[in-house]
Design an enzyme around this catalytic site. Structure first.
Site, PDB file in Angstrom:
ATOM      1  N   PRO A 131       0.825  -1.213   0.000  1.00  0.00           N
ATOM      2  CG  PRO A 131      -0.179  -1.178   2.102  1.00  0.00           C
ATOM      3  CD  PRO A 131       0.611  -2.042   1.189  1.00  0.00           C
TER       4      PRO A 131
ATOM      5  CG  ASP B 102      -7.388  -1.060 -23.701  1.00  0.00           C
ATOM      6  OD1 ASP B 102      -8.453  -1.371 -24.249  1.00  0.00           O
ATOM      7  OD2 ASP B 102      -6.536  -1.884 -23.351  1.00  0.00           O
TER       8      ASP B 102
END
Ligand code: JD2
Length: 252
Positions: free
Chosen positions: A95, A179
Site C-alpha cells: 500500500p 483502451d
C-alpha cells in the site's frame, strides 16, 4: 516472458492458469512459476513472520526466509557472464508503493523476467527489498489507495494488466491500442459501448453509431471520452497534450 510469484498462499494465484492468461501459459507465451515461501523455512512451525522492532500492531515477514527464496528464484550464479541471463525485475506490491499505472503495465510487458513478492501481515522486512536492490531493479508498487490483506490480489491485477499487452495474448491485438489510458486516447477514459439490439427496454443506441459515417463516429467517441473523463477523472483531463485542448473546450 518468465514470471515467478513467491507467496504463502500459492492457491491464490490459480487464476493465472485460467482463461486468457491460462491459455498464454499453455501456449508458452508466459512461463509461470508459483512458489510457496514456506519451502524456505527450516523450523518445525515453518514460521515466516515475527514481531515488529519498535513495537506496533501485527507481524512482519522475516528477512531470512525471503532472502533464501529470492536467492533461489533469482540465482546470481557466480561467474555468470554479464547479459547471459535476463536480469529479473522484482515487483513488491505494497500500500506504500508508487501507483501502478498503464505506463507501468507497458514497461512490465517489455521485461523478460519478473519476480513478484507477495507480502502478508504488515508487510516484508525492508532489508529484503534493500538487499535485492543490490542485484536487480526493485519496484514497490500499489494498485490503489486502499489496504488489502496481502499482495496476492495485487499480483493478479498487475499480471493481468501487462500480460494482455504481450503479443499473441489478446485475440484482437488492436483493442488494447484504444483502451482507457492509452496513448491513442491521450490517456483519457474510453466512452460507452453498444451492441445489438438497436432498442433494448426502450433504450436506443445513439443514432450516430448507426450512421456509417466513420468521421462522425470517431468525433462522437472522442467527445464521449472527454465528457466521461471530465466528470469521472478530471485529473486526466488536466494532463491532455496542448494540441487536444481546443477539442476539449469544444466538447466540454
Ligand atoms: N499493491 C498493493 C496494496 C496492498 C497490499 C499489498 C501487499 C501487502 C502485504 C501485506 N499487506 C497488508 C498490509 C496491511 C497493513 C499495512 C501494510 N500491509 C499488503 C497490502 N494494499 N493495498 C494496496 N493497493
Amino acid at each position: 516472458m518468465r514470471i515467478d510469484v513467491i507467496t504463502i498462499f500459492p492457491e491464490y494465484l490459480q487464476p493465472l492458469r485460467a482463461a486468457l492468461l491460462g491459455k498464454a501459459v499453455e501456449r508458452g507465451l508466459i512461463n509461470l512459476g508459483v512458489h510457496d515461501l514456506r519451502d524456505w523455512t527450516h523450523d518445525v512451525h515453518r514460521a515466516v513472520d515475527d514481531a515488529p522492532y519498535g513495537g506496533g500492531p501485527g507481524m512482519v515477514m522475516k528477512p531470512q526466509v525471503w532472502g533464501e527464496a529470492l536467492d533461489a528464484v533469482a540465482p546470481q550464479a557466480e561467474g555468470d557472464e554479464p547479459g547471459t541471463k535476463p536480469r529479473p525485475r522484482l515487483v513488491v506490491p505494497t500500500p506504500a508503493g508508487r501507483p501502478f499505472t498503464q505506463r507501468c503495465a507497458q514497461e512490465y510487458a517489455a521485461e523478460e523476467h519478473l519476480i513478484f513478492a507477495c507480502g502478508r501481515y504488515e508487510g516484508i522486512d525492508q532489508r529484503v527489498i534493500d538487499d535485492a536492490a543490490r542485484r536487480m531493479p526493485v519496484d514497490e508498487v500499489s494498485v490503489g489507495d486502499y489496504v488489502l490483506v496481502g499482495g496476492e490480489a495485487a499480483v493478479l491485477v498487475i499480471v493481468e494488466a501487462f500480460a494482455r499487452l504481450l503479443p499473441g495474448v489478446l485475440g484482437n491485438p488492436t483493442s488494447a491500442a484504444q483502451d482507457s489510458f492509452s496513448t491513442a486516447l491521450d490517456g483519457l477514459l474510453e466512452g460507452p459501448s453498444y451492441t445489438r439490439p438497436e432498442v433494448w427496454r426502450d433504450l436506443s443506441v445513439p443514432e450516430v453509431l448507426l450512421s456509417g459515417n466513420h468521421a462522425l463516429v470517431d468525433r462522437w467517441r472522442r467527445d464521449q471520452a472527454l465528457v466521461r473523463t471530465f466528470h469521472r477523472r478530471p485529473d486526466l483531463v488536466d494532463r491532455l497534450p496542448e494540441d487536444a485542448l481546443d477539442e476539449r473546450d469544444r466538447a466540454l
